[in-house]
Write an enzyme that holds these catalytic residues in place. Structure first.
Site, PDB file in Angstrom:
ATOM      1  N   LYS A 206      43.219 100.464 -30.383  1.00 58.30           N
ATOM      2  CA  LYS A 206      43.264 101.699 -29.591  1.00 58.30           C
ATOM      3  C   LYS A 206      42.649 101.440 -28.222  1.00 58.30           C
ATOM      4  CE  LYS A 206      40.832 105.224 -28.661  1.00 58.30           C
ATOM      5  NZ  LYS A 206      41.247 105.436 -27.249  1.00 58.30           N
ATOM      6  N   GLY A 258      32.268  99.889 -25.413  1.00 56.92           N
ATOM      7  CA  GLY A 258      32.283 101.173 -24.716  1.00 56.92           C
ATOM      8  C   GLY A 258      30.863 101.631 -24.463  1.00 56.92           C
ATOM      9  N   SER A 259      30.720 102.944 -24.349  1.00 58.32           N
ATOM     10  CA  SER A 259      29.415 103.494 -23.991  1.00 58.32           C
ATOM     11  C   SER A 259      28.431 103.402 -25.166  1.00 58.32           C
ATOM     12  CB  SER A 259      29.566 104.952 -23.569  1.00 58.32           C
ATOM     13  OG  SER A 259      30.026 105.706 -24.666  1.00 58.32           O
ATOM     14  N   GLY A 263      29.114 104.184 -29.079  1.00 61.64           N
ATOM     15  CA  GLY A 263      28.806 103.058 -29.964  1.00 61.64           C
ATOM     16  C   GLY A 263      27.916 103.481 -31.121  1.00 61.64           C
ATOM     17  N   GLU A 280      29.642  96.308 -28.481  1.00 55.17           N
ATOM     18  CA  GLU A 280      29.316  95.799 -27.150  1.00 55.17           C
ATOM     19  C   GLU A 280      29.184  97.019 -26.251  1.00 55.17           C
ATOM     20  OE1 GLU A 280      27.895  93.287 -25.297  1.00 55.17           O
ATOM     21  OE2 GLU A 280      28.955  92.357 -26.961  1.00 55.17           O
ATOM     22  N   CYS A 314      29.981  96.320 -17.405  1.00 52.76           N
ATOM     23  CA  CYS A 314      28.734  96.388 -18.178  1.00 52.76           C
ATOM     24  C   CYS A 314      27.757  95.325 -17.687  1.00 52.76           C
ATOM     25  CB  CYS A 314      28.991  96.273 -19.670  1.00 52.76           C
ATOM     26  SG  CYS A 314      30.071  94.931 -20.089  1.00 52.76           S
ATOM     27  N   GLU A 416      22.037 103.309 -17.086  1.00 48.73           N
ATOM     28  CA  GLU A 416      23.298 102.710 -16.636  1.00 48.73           C
ATOM     29  C   GLU A 416      24.102 103.749 -15.853  1.00 48.73           C
ATOM     30  OE1 GLU A 416      26.365 101.672 -19.535  1.00 48.73           O
ATOM     31  OE2 GLU A 416      26.570  99.746 -18.520  1.00 48.73           O
TER      32      GLU A 416
HETATM   33  P1  ADP Z   1      33.587 105.698 -21.543  1.00 50.31           P
HETATM   34  O1  ADP Z   1      32.530 106.727 -21.499  1.00 50.31           O
HETATM   35  O2  ADP Z   1      33.339 104.536 -20.661  1.00 50.31           O
HETATM   36  O3  ADP Z   1      34.991 106.210 -21.442  1.00 50.31           O
HETATM   37  P2  ADP Z   1      33.624 105.582 -24.394  1.00 50.31           P
HETATM   38  O4  ADP Z   1      32.581 104.931 -25.198  1.00 50.31           O
HETATM   39  O5  ADP Z   1      33.726 107.055 -24.439  1.00 50.31           O
HETATM   40  O6  ADP Z   1      33.448 105.008 -22.952  1.00 50.31           O
HETATM   41  O7  ADP Z   1      35.055 105.002 -24.778  1.00 50.31           O
HETATM   42  C1  ADP Z   1      35.284 103.689 -25.228  1.00 50.31           C
HETATM   43  C2  ADP Z   1      36.397 103.738 -26.249  1.00 50.31           C
HETATM   44  O8  ADP Z   1      35.946 104.470 -27.385  1.00 50.31           O
HETATM   45  C3  ADP Z   1      37.650 104.464 -25.773  1.00 50.31           C
HETATM   46  O9  ADP Z   1      38.784 103.803 -26.285  1.00 50.31           O
HETATM   47  C4  ADP Z   1      37.490 105.836 -26.380  1.00 50.31           C
HETATM   48  O10 ADP Z   1      38.692 106.553 -26.543  1.00 50.31           O
HETATM   49  C5  ADP Z   1      36.874 105.507 -27.715  1.00 50.31           C
HETATM   50  N1  ADP Z   1      36.140 106.608 -28.349  1.00 50.31           N
HETATM   51  C6  ADP Z   1      35.632 107.728 -27.785  1.00 50.31           C
HETATM   52  N2  ADP Z   1      35.007 108.491 -28.704  1.00 50.31           N
HETATM   53  C7  ADP Z   1      35.128 107.851 -29.897  1.00 50.31           C
HETATM   54  C8  ADP Z   1      34.696 108.118 -31.235  1.00 50.31           C
HETATM   55  N3  ADP Z   1      34.008 109.215 -31.535  1.00 50.31           N
HETATM   56  N4  ADP Z   1      34.984 107.224 -32.193  1.00 50.31           N
HETATM   57  C9  ADP Z   1      35.663 106.076 -31.908  1.00 50.31           C
HETATM   58  N5  ADP Z   1      36.115 105.786 -30.666  1.00 50.31           N
HETATM   59  C10 ADP Z   1      35.851 106.638 -29.667  1.00 50.31           C
END
Ligand code: ADP
Length: 529
Positions: A206, A258-259, A263, A280, A314, A416
């Site tokens: 995804k 991701g964030s 995470g 990560e 990052c 960050e």
């Molecule tokens: P950013 O804030 O930089 O967009 P995110 O951590 O929100 O980073 O997003 C990183 C990835 O995680 C994206 O592909 C996002 O769609 C996905 N994501 C967001 N929320 C969830 C969740 N609750 N569970 C799993 N994946 C998620």
């Protein structure tokens, strides 16, 4: 509010940011926008609910890159079923054969590098040179990791008993969920996808909602290279789709970048069902400029490290810890260089810094700039504004921003920001600089500029991060070395290098007793002969 509704609202909010291309575009433009599909079980399919979301160019939100399936739990379930069905066949395909397909993938990526780079710039904004680098990283990762198809080494070991053989072999984990961010839209998915495949796993990928096209390009290239149906599946969408993957009982491993906030959600969902989880996440990286550093080189490195990808890495150099003896000289030159950076659409070869990714990012970054201005002593030396007129009117552009005289405990030096904002902090001794460097919750990347080899090695030893650079900025990882960080940056795993194989395979210890009798380890004693 449901995740799906949140997702739609987030999208709507982007469009409503004063640049509402989505609402005002003509029906003609609407008709010319391509609608893409998910890739499930070797077929390109719409989402079960037929809903889509728009992928907009952050340099010009009137430019709609495409419409992508707004996937839900139902779509994820289909993708997981397809991956499960393909699992046995792929696992039993000899690893060197799996690798041959991946080498073909590498060739396709090389041929399409320019096209993919242009499409990536259009969907996420970073300049063409950098998106070319992103595709190149996917190519490098493919070639390096496909080579593992003829290695995937295990090892043999002596056994305690006579006529007994002991060895360790790698086995695939099974079905992997890969959840990717938007800032390296082809490189990061490739870091996950290629090792997962070479190890014999099947995957559901995804991509981030802001950059579905680059992942789709990667998956399309996999199809063309001959990856069998169901081995790679792509579902586009928002957090709802990510959560459905994370929570699916058949997904054995989640690899997430991701964030830090997301995470944590992913990690706890995996803990609940004993799934393997590799994370990560964030960074608050530091460049230390010592008194003997080549100041011009350090400034050049800081500009690249802090403002490359508009600071949205990052590993971005968001803290510059500078010795007081060179502080004035360094900051003067840094500010001059930051002011000169050409900001604009990343597809223009003259542009040095593109937009940030979306309206949420603008909001967050501008919020931190306000925080920095409110913090005692910190001085805003340049930047600090969103650009909204002329060529910038329909994009998410923020000036390169430098704060000086920042104290290590200020929020702009601790949190960050993920934007073109850097904080300059003065120091007296190297040990003080190292303490400042280590004094954040993250531990991804650190750098030291010095000509003194003793100091360089001392710092390398003391910095508690996953990556250290000497005389170059905090960005620029190469695919054959492990990538990842300490503390809140991750959970101990490393991507890239051969270390990534420890994420995507599990060890199996094998004992072969050819003595034709029961030999009990730890119990039966064996006399020396
Ligand atoms: P950013 O804030 O930089 O967009 P995110 O951590 O929100 O980073 O997003 C990183 C990835 O995680 C994206 O592909 C996002 O769609 C996905 N994501 C967001 N929320 C969830 C969740 N609750 N569970 C799993 N994946 C998620």
């Amino acid at each position: 509010m449901s995740q799906a509704r949140k997702a739609l609202n987030k999208n709507a909010k982007r469009g409503a940011n004063g640049n509402n291309g989505g609402a005002t575009r003509s029906s003609q433009a609407r008709a010319s926008v391509k609608t893409y599909r998910n890739y499930i079980g070797g077929e390109w399919v719409a989402s079960a609910g037929q809903e889509t979301f728009e992928n907009k160019n952050p340099a010009n939100t009137r430019d709609i890159v495409g419409r992508f399936p707004l996937s839900t739990e139902e779509d994820v379930a289909r993708a997981v079923d397809a991956a499960a069905e393909a699992s046995r066949g792929w696992r039993l395909t000899p690893a060197p054969r799996r690798a041959e397909i991946l080498f073909r993938l590498g060739e396709i990526l090389i041929r399409r590098k320019e096209q993919y780079a242009q499409e990536m710039t259009r969907e996420m904004g970073k300049v063409l040179k950098e998106t070319g680098g992103d595709v190149q990283e996917a190519i490098d990762c493919t070639y390096f990791t496909a080579g593992e198809g003829r290695r995937l080494h295990g090892y043999t070991s002596p056994a305690e008993m006579p006529d007994k053989f002991a060895m360790c072999v790698r086995q695939p984990v099974g079905l992997c969920g890969l959840i990717a961010p938007w800032n390296f839209p082809m490189a990061i998915p490739s870091w996950k996808l290629i090792p997962a495949l070479v190890c014999g796993n099947t995957v559901v990928l995804k991509p981030a909602e802001d950059t579905p096209l680059s992942s789709l390009n990667l998956v399309e290239a996999c199809e063309e290279a001959g990856v069998p149906k169901g081995v790679v599946n792509l579902v586009t969408g928002f957090g709802e789709a990510g959560a459905a993957i994370t929570n699916h009982k058949d997904v054995r491993l989640i690899s997430f970048t991701g964030s830090t906030e997301t995470g944590r959600i992913v990690a706890s969902a995996c803990a609940d069902r004993n799934a393997i989880c590799s994370l990560e996440m964030g960074g608050k990286n530091v460049i230390i400029v010592h008194e003997d550093a080549e100041v011009d080189l350090a400034v050049e490195g800081a500009v690249w490290g802090a403002f490359g990808t508009s600071g949205q890495r990052c590993t971005a150099s968001s803290r510059l810890v500078v010795h007081k003896k060179v502080y004035k000289q360094f900051t003067k030159k840094l500010v001059e260089r930051a002011r000169e950076l050409r900001i604009g659409d990343g597809s223009d070869p003259q542009t040095e810094m593109g937009p940030v990714i979306n309206a949420d990012a603008v909001h967050k970054i501008m919020g931190y700039i306000e925080v920095g201005q409110r913090e005692d002593h910190a001085k805003l030396q340049c930047g600090g504004n969103r650009l909204t007129t002329g060529e910038y009117a329909h994009g998410y552009f923020i000036e390169p921003t430098v704060f000086t005289d920042v104290a290590p405990d200020m929020r702009i030096a601790q949190e960050e920001i993920f934007g073109p904002v850097t904080a300059v902090i003065p120091f007296d001794t190297l040990d003080e600089a190292i303490e400042i460097a280590n004094g954040v919750r993250y531990g991804l990347s650190a750098s030291v500029y010095t000509k003194d080899v003793n100091l360089a090695f001392h710092a390398m030893n003391e910095l508690y991060t996953g990556i250290v650079y000497i005389n170059s900025p905090t960005i620029g990882a190469e695919v054959h070395l492990p990538f990842g960080g300490t503390k809140a940056t991750g959970n101990g795993h490393r991507e890239a290098g051969t270390q990534v194989l420890d994420i995507f395979s599990e060890w199996k210890s094998v004992y072969v007793d050819y003595s034709s009798k029961l030999q009990r380890a730890q119990i039966d004693s064996v006399e020396p002969q």
